[in-house]
Design a protein around this motif. Sequence first.
Motif, PDB file in Angstrom:
ATOM      1  N   ALA A 210       0.822  -1.203   0.000  1.00  0.00           N
ATOM      2  CA  ALA A 210       0.000   0.000   0.000  1.00  0.00           C
ATOM      3  C   ALA A 210       0.859   1.258   0.000  1.00  0.00           C
ATOM      4  O   ALA A 210       0.601   2.207  -0.759  1.00  0.00           O
ATOM      5  CB  ALA A 210      -0.934  -0.011   1.210  1.00  0.00           C
ATOM      6  N   ILE A 211       1.890   1.269   0.832  1.00  0.00           N
ATOM      7  CA  ILE A 211       2.772   2.444   0.884  1.00  0.00           C
ATOM      8  C   ILE A 211       3.480   2.629  -0.459  1.00  0.00           C
ATOM      9  O   ILE A 211       3.621   3.750  -0.959  1.00  0.00           O
ATOM     10  CB  ILE A 211       3.784   2.307   2.035  1.00  0.00           C
ATOM     11  CG1 ILE A 211       3.048   2.386   3.380  1.00  0.00           C
ATOM     12  CG2 ILE A 211       4.855   3.391   1.946  1.00  0.00           C
ATOM     13  CD1 ILE A 211       3.916   2.065   4.581  1.00  0.00           C
ATOM     14  N   ALA A 212       3.899   1.528  -1.054  1.00  0.00           N
ATOM     15  CA  ALA A 212       4.567   1.612  -2.359  1.00  0.00           C
ATOM     16  C   ALA A 212       3.668   2.218  -3.418  1.00  0.00           C
ATOM     17  O   ALA A 212       4.139   2.870  -4.352  1.00  0.00           O
ATOM     18  CB  ALA A 212       5.032   0.220  -2.793  1.00  0.00           C
ATOM     19  N   GLU A 213       2.350   2.032  -3.274  1.00  0.00           N
ATOM     20  CA  GLU A 213       1.405   2.529  -4.276  1.00  0.00           C
ATOM     21  C   GLU A 213       0.738   3.851  -3.865  1.00  0.00           C
ATOM     22  O   GLU A 213      -0.235   4.270  -4.475  1.00  0.00           O
ATOM     23  CB  GLU A 213       0.337   1.480  -4.559  1.00  0.00           C
ATOM     24  CG  GLU A 213       0.867   0.240  -5.253  1.00  0.00           C
ATOM     25  CD  GLU A 213       1.453   0.526  -6.630  1.00  0.00           C
ATOM     26  OE1 GLU A 213       1.092   1.568  -7.227  1.00  0.00           O
ATOM     27  OE2 GLU A 213       2.268  -0.283  -7.107  1.00  0.00           O
ATOM     28  N   GLY A 214       1.263   4.485  -2.824  1.00  0.00           N
ATOM     29  CA  GLY A 214       0.815   5.842  -2.541  1.00  0.00           C
ATOM     30  C   GLY A 214      -0.066   6.039  -1.330  1.00  0.00           C
ATOM     31  O   GLY A 214      -0.624   7.125  -1.141  1.00  0.00           O
ATOM     32  N   SER A 215      -0.199   5.021  -0.481  1.00  0.00           N
ATOM     33  CA  SER A 215      -1.009   5.196   0.723  1.00  0.00           C
ATOM     34  C   SER A 215      -0.462   6.333   1.584  1.00  0.00           C
ATOM     35  O   SER A 215       0.744   6.496   1.736  1.00  0.00           O
ATOM     36  CB  SER A 215      -1.026   3.905   1.545  1.00  0.00           C
ATOM     37  OG  SER A 215      -1.714   4.090   2.765  1.00  0.00           O
ATOM     38  N   THR A 216      -1.371   7.102   2.172  1.00  0.00           N
ATOM     39  CA  THR A 216      -0.976   8.128   3.142  1.00  0.00           C
ATOM     40  C   THR A 216      -1.412   7.745   4.555  1.00  0.00           C
ATOM     41  O   THR A 216      -1.054   8.423   5.515  1.00  0.00           O
ATOM     42  CB  THR A 216      -1.601   9.494   2.802  1.00  0.00           C
ATOM     43  OG1 THR A 216      -3.025   9.435   2.973  1.00  0.00           O
ATOM     44  CG2 THR A 216      -1.276   9.901   1.380  1.00  0.00           C
TER      45      THR A 216
END
Length: 230
Positions: A210-216
Amino acid sequence: MTQPLSKDNITKLLKRVRIRSQKSQKAESDIILLAVSKTRPADDVRAAYDCGLTQFGENYLQEAVDKITDLADLPITWHFIGPIQSNKTRPIAEHFQWVQSIERPKIARRLNEQRPDSLPPLQVCLQVNISSEQSKSGVSLNELDELAALVDELPRLQLRGLMAIPAATDSESEQRATFAALRKAFEQLKLKHPQIDTLSMGMSGDMESAIAEGSTMVRIGTAIFGPRQG
């Protein structure tokens, strides 16, 4: 029965966030850690707060209201992240700062009408059924623009972004593909609603993807509090 909170869990979790953020060329501070404290006692929430966590997510209304009352001495930001029944909107509007699970116009209107004037606007995310699962809550991508436009017009709500709970999978490529689809929807929505800034996706088992794909914002329960016992 539940096991007591381990401070070591939080230390390990923060390390995971830091490593993945660095790989994605992001600052660790760009990722909000939302501690999912459903079924956990107020003492565990207090212990997590003492470890530096300040934002907590709850799924079950009455349990959450009891904890909010018990922990009123702490400056916690409370997020409601569970399915919302229309007869439960008033206490949600009265007790929480955030709601991440708006999926229907009726719920949005009721939260707006029942948000006390003495409180700031309710910060809200729209829940998207990104995997098109019949068993999952969430607005479809086809209906997202219409719901966002409605929420943006309601004065006691502040549209902040999107939330999703994708279909569970251990495949990192599948995880990332689903999160990428939500990020694309977020980016398209931001063209019409430039104030949105929150992409709430990723849990204990898939937060790196998720973080790799832009999660904030990642919503973490097990990795903080441990598995439920019994």
